[in-house]
Scaffold this motif. Structure first.
Motif, PDB file in Angstrom:
ATOM      1  N   TYR A  43       0.830  -1.209   0.000  1.00 21.18           N
ATOM      2  CA  TYR A  43       0.000   0.000   0.000  1.00 21.18           C
ATOM      3  C   TYR A  43       0.865   1.261   0.000  1.00 21.18           C
ATOM      4  N   ILE A  44       0.576   2.170  -0.895  1.00 20.70           N
ATOM      5  CA  ILE A  44       1.258   3.464  -0.954  1.00 20.70           C
ATOM      6  C   ILE A  44       0.317   4.498  -0.356  1.00 20.70           C
ATOM      7  N   ASN A  45       0.773   5.167   0.697  1.00 21.98           N
ATOM      8  CA  ASN A  45      -0.075   6.107   1.414  1.00 21.98           C
ATOM      9  C   ASN A  45       0.468   7.525   1.255  1.00 21.98           C
ATOM     10  N   HIS A  46      -0.268   8.368   0.554  1.00 18.71           N
ATOM     11  CA  HIS A  46       0.122   9.764   0.369  1.00 18.71           C
ATOM     12  C   HIS A  46      -0.453  10.588   1.516  1.00 18.71           C
ATOM     13  N   ASN A  47       0.003  10.301   2.715  1.00 20.03           N
ATOM     14  CA  ASN A  47      -0.472  10.947   3.940  1.00 20.03           C
ATOM     15  C   ASN A  47       0.754  11.200   4.805  1.00 20.03           C
ATOM     16  N   ALA A  48       0.909  12.414   5.288  1.00 24.35           N
ATOM     17  CA  ALA A  48       2.101  12.792   6.061  1.00 24.35           C
ATOM     18  C   ALA A  48       2.181  12.088   7.408  1.00 24.35           C
ATOM     19  N   TYR A  49       1.084  11.512   7.882  1.00 25.13           N
ATOM     20  CA  TYR A  49       1.043  10.937   9.228  1.00 25.13           C
ATOM     21  C   TYR A  49       1.130   9.416   9.257  1.00 25.13           C
ATOM     22  N   VAL A  50       0.979   8.764   8.087  1.00 23.65           N
ATOM     23  CA  VAL A  50       0.954   7.304   8.043  1.00 23.65           C
ATOM     24  C   VAL A  50       1.904   6.826   6.949  1.00 23.65           C
ATOM     25  N   ASP A  51       2.825   5.951   7.309  1.00 21.00           N
ATOM     26  CA  ASP A  51       3.782   5.422   6.347  1.00 21.00           C
ATOM     27  C   ASP A  51       3.110   4.456   5.375  1.00 21.00           C
ATOM     28  N   ASP A  52       3.859   4.079   4.336  1.00 19.89           N
ATOM     29  CA  ASP A  52       3.391   3.101   3.361  1.00 19.89           C
ATOM     30  C   ASP A  52       3.306   1.714   3.994  1.00 19.89           C
ATOM     31  N   GLY A  53       2.491   0.869   3.375  1.00 18.69           N
ATOM     32  CA  GLY A  53       2.401  -0.534   3.772  1.00 18.69           C
ATOM     33  C   GLY A  53       1.229  -0.823   4.685  1.00 18.69           C
ATOM     34  N   ARG A  54       0.761  -2.052   4.594  1.00 11.93           N
ATOM     35  CA  ARG A  54      -0.366  -2.499   5.409  1.00 11.93           C
ATOM     36  C   ARG A  54      -0.036  -2.436   6.893  1.00 11.93           C
ATOM     37  N   GLU A  55       1.186  -2.848   7.269  1.00 10.83           N
ATOM     38  CA  GLU A  55       1.532  -2.892   8.697  1.00 10.83           C
ATOM     39  C   GLU A  55       1.594  -1.496   9.309  1.00 10.83           C
ATOM     40  N   ALA A  56       2.073  -0.525   8.557  1.00 10.91           N
ATOM     41  CA  ALA A  56       2.098   0.858   9.055  1.00 10.91           C
ATOM     42  C   ALA A  56       0.673   1.363   9.243  1.00 10.91           C
ATOM     43  N   ASN A  57      -0.210   0.986   8.339  1.00  5.40           N
ATOM     44  CA  ASN A  57      -1.615   1.369   8.435  1.00  5.40           C
ATOM     45  C   ASN A  57      -2.239   0.747   9.681  1.00  5.40           C
ATOM     46  N   ARG A  58      -1.977  -0.530   9.892  1.00  4.45           N
ATOM     47  CA  ARG A  58      -2.490  -1.230  11.076  1.00  4.45           C
ATOM     48  C   ARG A  58      -1.981  -0.555  12.357  1.00  4.45           C
ATOM     49  N   ALA A  59      -0.700  -0.232  12.400  1.00  3.84           N
ATOM     50  CA  ALA A  59      -0.101   0.389  13.590  1.00  3.84           C
ATOM     51  C   ALA A  59      -0.706   1.769  13.857  1.00  3.84           C
TER      52      ALA A  59
ATOM     53  N   ASP B 175     -11.220  10.828   1.245  1.00  7.18           N
ATOM     54  CA  ASP B 175     -10.199   9.826   0.935  1.00  7.18           C
ATOM     55  C   ASP B 175     -10.447   9.260  -0.446  1.00  7.18           C
ATOM     56  N   ILE B 176      -9.357   9.030  -1.169  1.00  4.53           N
ATOM     57  CA  ILE B 176      -9.428   8.401  -2.490  1.00  4.53           C
ATOM     58  C   ILE B 176      -8.468   7.231  -2.483  1.00  4.53           C
ATOM     59  N   TRP B 177      -8.961   6.074  -2.895  1.00  2.00           N
ATOM     60  CA  TRP B 177      -8.135   4.872  -2.991  1.00  2.00           C
ATOM     61  C   TRP B 177      -8.077   4.412  -4.442  1.00  2.00           C
ATOM     62  N   ARG B 178      -6.911   3.939  -4.844  1.00  5.19           N
ATOM     63  CA  ARG B 178      -6.782   3.202  -6.107  1.00  5.19           C
ATOM     64  C   ARG B 178      -6.878   1.735  -5.738  1.00  5.19           C
ATOM     65  N   VAL B 179      -7.749   1.020  -6.426  1.00  6.69           N
ATOM     66  CA  VAL B 179      -8.077  -0.350  -6.059  1.00  6.69           C
ATOM     67  C   VAL B 179      -7.681  -1.300  -7.188  1.00  6.69           C
ATOM     68  N   VAL B 180      -7.006  -2.389  -6.835  1.00  6.91           N
ATOM     69  CA  VAL B 180      -6.652  -3.449  -7.776  1.00  6.91           C
ATOM     70  C   VAL B 180      -7.107  -4.767  -7.167  1.00  6.91           C
ATOM     71  N   ASP B 181      -7.910  -5.512  -7.887  1.00  2.00           N
ATOM     72  CA  ASP B 181      -8.418  -6.806  -7.426  1.00  2.00           C
ATOM     73  C   ASP B 181      -9.056  -6.718  -6.044  1.00  2.00           C
ATOM     74  N   GLY B 182      -9.824  -5.646  -5.822  1.00  3.36           N
ATOM     75  CA  GLY B 182     -10.554  -5.480  -4.574  1.00  3.36           C
ATOM     76  C   GLY B 182      -9.740  -4.974  -3.396  1.00  3.36           C
TER      77      GLY B 182
ATOM     78  N   ALA C 184      -7.070  -2.010  -1.771  1.00  2.87           N
ATOM     79  CA  ALA C 184      -6.533  -0.661  -1.908  1.00  2.87           C
ATOM     80  C   ALA C 184      -5.021  -0.746  -2.028  1.00  2.87           C
ATOM     81  N   VAL C 185      -4.484  -0.197  -3.114  1.00  2.00           N
ATOM     82  CA  VAL C 185      -3.040  -0.225  -3.334  1.00  2.00           C
ATOM     83  C   VAL C 185      -2.407   1.153  -3.185  1.00  2.00           C
ATOM     84  N   GLU C 186      -3.253   2.195  -3.218  1.00  2.00           N
ATOM     85  CA  GLU C 186      -2.738   3.560  -3.093  1.00  2.00           C
ATOM     86  C   GLU C 186      -3.841   4.424  -2.488  1.00  2.00           C
ATOM     87  N   HIS C 187      -3.428   5.438  -1.724  1.00  4.29           N
ATOM     88  CA  HIS C 187      -4.388   6.257  -0.989  1.00  4.29           C
ATOM     89  C   HIS C 187      -3.946   7.709  -0.935  1.00  4.29           C
TER      90      HIS C 187
END
Length: 139
Positions: A35-51, A107-114, A116-119
């Motif tokens: 996951y690529i996150n274009h947000n200054a407060y949350v890093d890229d990746g699923r685990e960073a999002n979870r944290a 929020d806007i997400w780019r979705v591939v195969d259901g 979210a790969v980018e936000h």
């Protein structure tokens, strides 16, 4: 596909469910590992999002989120959200105030195969941070 075909099955709905269920592990169902996150407060990746969401729920355990709008266009899903919670634990270096807070996002997400790969998001950050500091902000 039309918007109505997506209206009950989008990443915007999955995100609202994560927030209202207070379940950071729900990212497994809709956030890609890379996951690529274009947000200054949350890093890229699923685990960073979870944290990040685990920290959020520690600070705002009574979070309630409404999904005010959802739009689908090709591989993009957009949602407009309203967050309401009480600031009950430390967050972003600030001590809890015990006061209610309100935040809005688009929020806007780019979705591939259901998944979210980018936000991207647009937050009312200044008003939210003022509330965290204990200031009264008209909402």
């Amino acid at each position: 596909m039309s918007i109505t075909q997506h209206s009950t099955d989008t990443v915007a709905h999955a995100f609202a469910n994560l927030m209202n269920g207070h379940d950071p592990d729900a990212v497994d169902g809709f956030v890609a590992e890379n996951y690529i996150n274009h947000n200054a407060y949350v890093d890229d990746g699923r685990e960073a999002n979870r944290a990040f969401w685990a920290q959020w729920f520690a600070a705002f355990p009574d979070t309630e989120v409404s999904l005010d709008d959802v739009l689908v266009d090709g591989d993009r899903v957009a949602g407009r959200f309203t967050y309401q919670a009480t600031f009950q634990g430390p967050f972003m270096g600030l001590p809890p105030t015990g006061r209610p807070v309100v935040m809005h996002s688009i929020d806007i997400w780019r979705v591939v195969d259901g998944m979210a790969v980018e936000h991207w998001d647009q937050l009312d950050t200044q008003a939210f941070l003022a509330q965290l500091a204990g200031e009264d902000v008209g909402q």
